[in-house]
Motif scaffolding. Structure first.
Motif, short mmCIF file in Angstrom:
data_model
loop_
_atom_site.label_atom_id
_atom_site.label_comp_id
_atom_site.label_asym_id
_atom_site.label_seq_id
_atom_site.Cartn_x
_atom_site.Cartn_y
_atom_site.Cartn_z
N ALA A 3 1.05 -1.20 0.19
CA ALA A 3 0.02 -0.03 0.41
C ALA A 3 0.84 1.14 -0.40
O ALA A 3 0.63 2.15 -0.87
N ASN A 4 2.55 0.94 0.72
CA ASN A 4 3.09 2.83 0.73
C ASN A 4 3.78 2.94 -0.74
O ASN A 4 3.41 3.77 -1.29
N THR A 5 4.17 1.72 -1.34
CA THR A 5 4.63 1.94 -2.85
C THR A 5 3.57 2.21 -3.69
O THR A 5 3.32 3.49 -4.85
N ILE A 6 2.31 2.04 -3.23
CA ILE A 6 0.79 2.65 -4.42
C ILE A 6 1.24 3.84 -3.88
O ILE A 6 0.85 4.92 -4.86
N LYS A 44 9.56 16.86 -2.46
CA LYS A 44 10.03 17.12 -0.59
C LYS A 44 10.54 16.38 0.27
O LYS A 44 10.42 16.79 1.19
N ILE A 45 9.30 15.72 0.59
CA ILE A 45 8.69 14.30 1.11
C ILE A 45 10.26 13.31 0.92
O ILE A 45 10.95 13.27 1.87
N HIS A 46 10.85 13.01 0.29
CA HIS A 46 11.54 12.47 -0.74
C HIS A 46 12.80 13.02 0.00
O HIS A 46 13.84 12.05 0.85
N MET A 74 6.19 4.36 5.86
CA MET A 74 6.04 3.31 7.04
C MET A 74 6.19 4.53 8.33
O MET A 74 5.49 4.16 8.79
N LEU A 75 6.80 5.71 8.26
CA LEU A 75 7.06 6.11 8.69
C LEU A 75 5.35 7.23 9.99
O LEU A 75 4.79 7.13 10.92
N TYR A 76 4.12 7.14 8.84
CA TYR A 76 2.77 7.73 9.40
C TYR A 76 2.50 7.19 8.55
O TYR A 76 0.50 7.16 8.85
N THR A 77 2.44 6.25 7.49
CA THR A 77 0.59 5.59 7.28
C THR A 77 0.43 5.15 8.62
O THR A 77 -1.03 4.19 7.72
#
Length: 133
Positions: free
Chosen positions: A74-77, A92-94, A101-104
């Motif tokens: 799901a994180n990949t999607i 910006k996130i990257h 995985m830190l927020y999802t």
């Protein structure tokens, strides 16, 4: 009343863990079971919880099993969608090395129940989750 709800929640989580020993108990599943308990009796809440964990539409169980393989997928999607729809945000996130995985987990595993949103919004999100999967 709080004690009765806590006891019911304990029984639901224990019963589910016993019915699915491969998965057992994971931190976070109580948020899902707990929301059902707010609106229905213990037996109905257990049936709904089991349905969300194992049903074809939701398959929430698959998010937890095998080292959170479903959550990782799901994180990949999620990352792909952000990159496709919000390129600047994705960059910006990257740039700050903020891995999904830190927020999802609080989103995908707890259906936003542990996020400080107003109760009406939490219920709306949960309703959409139940309806659409």
């Amino acid at each position: 009343k709080d004690g009765a709800i806590k006891s019911s929640l304990y029984r639901i989580l224990r019963a589910y863990s016993n019915s699915d020993p491969e998965l057992g108990y994971f931190q976070g599943i109580a948020f899902i079971a707990g929301i059902f308990l707010l609106y229905m009796d213990e037996k109905s809440a257990f049936q709904c919880f089991t349905s969300i964990m194992n049903g074809k539409r939701h398959k929430l169980r698959d998010f937890y099993i095998n080292g959170f393989q479903g959550l990782r997928e799901a994180n990949t999607i999620w990352d792909y969608i952000i990159k496709l729809k919000f390129k600047k945000i994705h960059k910006k996130i990257h740039d700050v090395c903020l891995e999904p995985m830190l927020y999802t987990p609080s989103w995908f595993l707890c259906a936003f129940m542990n996020v400080p949103f107003p109760p009406k919004l939490k219920l709306y999100i949960f309703d959409q989750f139940c309806y659409f999967g």
